[in-house]
Design a protein around this motif. Structure first.
Motif, PDB file in Angstrom:
ATOM      1  N   UNK A  22       0.799  -1.210   0.000  1.00  0.00           N
ATOM      2  CA  UNK A  22       0.000   0.000   0.000  1.00  0.00           C
ATOM      3  C   UNK A  22       0.831   1.258   0.000  1.00  0.00           C
ATOM      4  N   UNK A  23       2.104   1.156  -0.380  1.00  0.00           N
ATOM      5  CA  UNK A  23       2.974   2.318  -0.535  1.00  0.00           C
ATOM      6  C   UNK A  23       2.763   2.887  -1.932  1.00  0.00           C
ATOM      7  N   UNK A  24       2.611   4.201  -2.022  1.00  0.00           N
ATOM      8  CA  UNK A  24       2.327   4.841  -3.299  1.00  0.00           C
ATOM      9  C   UNK A  24       3.584   4.860  -4.162  1.00  0.00           C
ATOM     10  N   UNK A  25       3.495   4.215  -5.324  1.00  0.00           N
ATOM     11  CA  UNK A  25       4.632   4.173  -6.255  1.00  0.00           C
ATOM     12  C   UNK A  25       4.162   4.574  -7.653  1.00  0.00           C
ATOM     13  N   UNK A  26       5.054   5.177  -8.406  1.00  0.00           N
ATOM     14  CA  UNK A  26       4.724   5.607  -9.760  1.00  0.00           C
ATOM     15  C   UNK A  26       5.850   6.425 -10.352  1.00  0.00           C
ATOM     16  N   UNK A  27       5.501   7.420 -11.164  1.00  0.00           N
ATOM     17  CA  UNK A  27       6.497   8.262 -11.825  1.00  0.00           C
ATOM     18  C   UNK A  27       5.995   9.696 -11.891  1.00  0.00           C
ATOM     19  N   UNK A  28       6.957  10.614 -12.060  1.00  0.00           N
ATOM     20  CA  UNK A  28       6.635  12.014 -12.318  1.00  0.00           C
ATOM     21  C   UNK A  28       6.744  12.270 -13.818  1.00  0.00           C
ATOM     22  N   UNK A  29       5.730  12.948 -14.348  1.00  0.00           N
ATOM     23  CA  UNK A  29       5.589  13.101 -15.787  1.00  0.00           C
ATOM     24  C   UNK A  29       5.575  14.590 -16.140  1.00  0.00           C
ATOM     25  N   UNK A  30       6.417  15.039 -17.071  1.00  0.00           N
ATOM     26  CA  UNK A  30       6.363  16.445 -17.495  1.00  0.00           C
ATOM     27  C   UNK A  30       5.003  16.767 -18.106  1.00  0.00           C
ATOM     28  N   UNK A  31       4.569  17.983 -17.899  1.00  0.00           N
ATOM     29  CA  UNK A  31       3.272  18.401 -18.445  1.00  0.00           C
ATOM     30  C   UNK A  31       3.219  18.214 -19.955  1.00  0.00           C
ATOM     31  N   UNK A  32       4.354  18.375 -20.624  1.00  0.00           N
ATOM     32  CA  UNK A  32       4.387  18.238 -22.085  1.00  0.00           C
ATOM     33  C   UNK A  32       4.108  16.803 -22.530  1.00  0.00           C
ATOM     34  N   UNK A  33       4.267  15.844 -21.637  1.00  0.00           N
ATOM     35  CA  UNK A  33       4.064  14.437 -21.984  1.00  0.00           C
ATOM     36  C   UNK A  33       2.765  13.890 -21.395  1.00  0.00           C
ATOM     37  N   UNK A  34       2.026  14.711 -20.670  1.00  0.00           N
ATOM     38  CA  UNK A  34       0.871  14.197 -19.930  1.00  0.00           C
ATOM     39  C   UNK A  34      -0.220  13.639 -20.843  1.00  0.00           C
ATOM     40  N   UNK A  35      -0.506  14.312 -21.954  1.00  0.00           N
ATOM     41  CA  UNK A  35      -1.558  13.838 -22.856  1.00  0.00           C
ATOM     42  C   UNK A  35      -1.219  12.435 -23.366  1.00  0.00           C
ATOM     43  N   UNK A  36       0.028  12.230 -23.769  1.00  0.00           N
ATOM     44  CA  UNK A  36       0.435  10.911 -24.263  1.00  0.00           C
ATOM     45  C   UNK A  36       0.392   9.868 -23.148  1.00  0.00           C
ATOM     46  N   UNK A  37       0.832  10.248 -21.949  1.00  0.00           N
ATOM     47  CA  UNK A  37       0.800   9.321 -20.822  1.00  0.00           C
ATOM     48  C   UNK A  37      -0.631   8.940 -20.460  1.00  0.00           C
ATOM     49  N   UNK A  38      -1.550   9.904 -20.567  1.00  0.00           N
ATOM     50  CA  UNK A  38      -2.953   9.632 -20.261  1.00  0.00           C
ATOM     51  C   UNK A  38      -3.558   8.647 -21.251  1.00  0.00           C
ATOM     52  N   UNK A  39      -3.177   8.772 -22.505  1.00  0.00           N
ATOM     53  CA  UNK A  39      -3.755   7.922 -23.544  1.00  0.00           C
ATOM     54  C   UNK A  39      -3.155   6.523 -23.559  1.00  0.00           C
ATOM     55  N   UNK A  40      -1.852   6.433 -23.347  1.00  0.00           N
ATOM     56  CA  UNK A  40      -1.158   5.161 -23.525  1.00  0.00           C
ATOM     57  C   UNK A  40      -0.629   4.560 -22.229  1.00  0.00           C
ATOM     58  N   UNK A  41      -0.708   5.307 -21.140  1.00  0.00           N
ATOM     59  CA  UNK A  41      -0.193   4.821 -19.871  1.00  0.00           C
ATOM     60  C   UNK A  41       1.318   4.983 -19.771  1.00  0.00           C
ATOM     61  N   UNK A  42       1.830   4.743 -18.584  1.00  0.00           N
ATOM     62  CA  UNK A  42       3.276   4.736 -18.382  1.00  0.00           C
ATOM     63  C   UNK A  42       3.682   3.322 -17.974  1.00  0.00           C
ATOM     64  N   UNK A  43       4.838   2.910 -18.434  1.00  0.00           N
ATOM     65  CA  UNK A  43       5.310   1.554 -18.153  1.00  0.00           C
ATOM     66  C   UNK A  43       6.155   1.544 -16.889  1.00  0.00           C
TER      67      UNK A  43
END
Length: 433
Positions: free
Chosen positions: A25-46
């Motif tokens: 239950x520890x929060x894990x993920x990545x920080x995404x530049x705003x310029x890449x957010x649309x692409x990350x939203x559509x395709x996800x981050x690996x």
């Protein structure tokens, strides 16, 4: 935090932290530049699916589904909520994430999936489950890892004011990012604080609990404190619990509220289901050897499965007399456990009680620590592991792979702690033998 997220970012935001809960239950993920957010939203981050198999220190070991044979393959994280600005970090937002396989299927060892399945079962029975959470934590000096204050001043408004330079921002900032805080107070130890999150649908509460713990640590760090949800961080002081308040609803009506303010028959069955499984599902709510240090007589952490009306010495506390307030508080969980496993195990046990029309023991009206005839709860992780390993209920709930990973981590933690030479041993034995 459970709906599809927006791809639009507020003005001035340069980065988004996208995260989800891991094995613990520890929060894990990545920080995404705003310029890449649309692409990350559509395709996800690996990111590696090993987030659901690593321990709290990010150590890996061979586990089902995640190992060298499978190559610690990727899963993909997508936004599952709106992006909210972090008030304590200019230009940075946060978004809660959902995780799936590269081909779109659920990750079979994702703990969140267990709670989703349980709530689908509840819905099929005609119920909505709502949960309110109480999480305790310690605010410590980062260098000494000790409280900066002393003494037990539970509920003290003077102590609350002294801590409000950090607890005040915690309340305000959490509310600003969509975690509604009902209240906070100094708890039963130096440096200890409890914050109550408003009740909501069970999955929403679980998601919020994962985010809550991470954000409290971030806000505390910004104010020069180390916040810890470790179950028992200080010898001789109260430990950190994770109390959950259950209520069940059908078509907007309380299922638990009965005549004269007592529990209804379905409420008694739900209570009995949890009562009968508490010892068996202990590992879902207390996952480390340290967590079992909380379970001592007169500690406000239960040592047996007694229940009572408004009785804090009991493991199960029935509170409220009106349809809106009637609920069952379950008091045995540790603050550092996985919220999805803890909440799912308790709900599943309660639903089982309703289906089997189980009846609880007589309510305890005195000191539950001294009340005979109740099933003891595990006070060592060895006992909890043995019960979990023998539990067909947990195997059916979590699935074999998730249960294997949970037990394997517990065994590793047990062995690591058991192999250590403690400072107490050095002080007592080194110079005297």
């Amino acid at each position: 935090m459970t709906k599809n997220g927006s791809r639009q970012l507020p003005d001035g935001m340069h980065s988004v932290a996208l995260g989800a809960g891991d094995l613990n239950g520890i929060l894990r993920g990545k920080r995404i530049p705003a310029t890449y957010w649309k692409q990350a939203s559509e395709h996800g981050i690996a990111l590696s699916a090993a987030i659901f198999a690593i321990d709290m220190t990010s150590d890996i070991w061979d586990t089902p589904y995640c190992n060298m044979e499978t190559g610690y393959h990727d899963c993909h994280m997508f936004p599952a909520g709106d992006v909210v600005p972090l008030p304590w970090e200019e230009g940075v937002g946060f978004c809660f994430g959902r995780v799936e396989e590269s081909h779109g299927a659920p990750v079979p060892i994702d703990p969140r999936g267990v709670l989703i399945d349980v709530l689908e079962r509840a819905s099929a029975m005609g119920f909505e489950v709502t949960i309110g959470s109480e999480l305790e934590f310690h605010l410590l000096d980062p260098q000494t890892r000790r409280p900066r204050d002393t003494g037990i001043q539970v509920y003290s408004l003077t102590r609350a004011a002294e801590l409000d330079h950090v607890v005040g921002p915690i309340r305000r900032h959490l509310d600003a990012i969509g975690i509604p805080v009902e209240q906070s107070n100094p708890e039963y130890a130096a440096g200890q604080v409890e914050v109550n999150i408003a009740y909501d649908e069970a999955l929403v509460t679980a998601d919020r609990s994962v985010v809550f713990r991470s954000m409290v640590k971030q806000i505390a760090h910004a104010h020069g404190y180390l916040a810890t949800f470790m179950a028992k961080p200080l010898k001789g002081e109260a430990g950190n619990g994770f109390h959950l308040h259950h209520s069940l609803w059908r078509e907007g009506q309380s299922v638990f509220h009965g005549q004269d303010g007592a529990l209804s028959p379905p409420g008694r069955h739900y209570l009995a289901g949890i009562q009968g499984r508490m010892a068996e599902i202990s590992l879902a709510g207390s996952t480390t050897p340290n967590a079992y240090r909380r379970r001592r007589p007169d500690s406000f952490c239960p040592i047996n499965n007694a229940w009572g009306y408004d009785n804090r010495s009991a493991a199960l506390r029935v509170i409220g007399h009106s349809p809106r307030t009637m609920r069952i508080e379950v008091r045995d969980g540790a603050a550092d456990c996985n919220p999805y496993y803890l909440i799912a195990a308790q709900i599943a046990a309660g639903l089982d009680g309703i289906e089997r029309q189980l009846e609880p023991s007589a309510p305890c009206t005195g000191n539950a620590y001294e009340s005979p005839g109740h099933e003891p709860l595990p006070i060592t992780i060895d006992d909890a592991i043995a019960r979990a390993r023998a539990s067909t209920f947990l195997a059916d709930l979590l699935g074999d792979d998730r249960l294997t990973i949970l037990i394997s981590q517990a065994e590793r933690e047990r062995d690591l702690v058991a192999d250590d030479i403690t400072a107490v041993e050095i002080d007592r034995y080194l110079g005297n033998f």
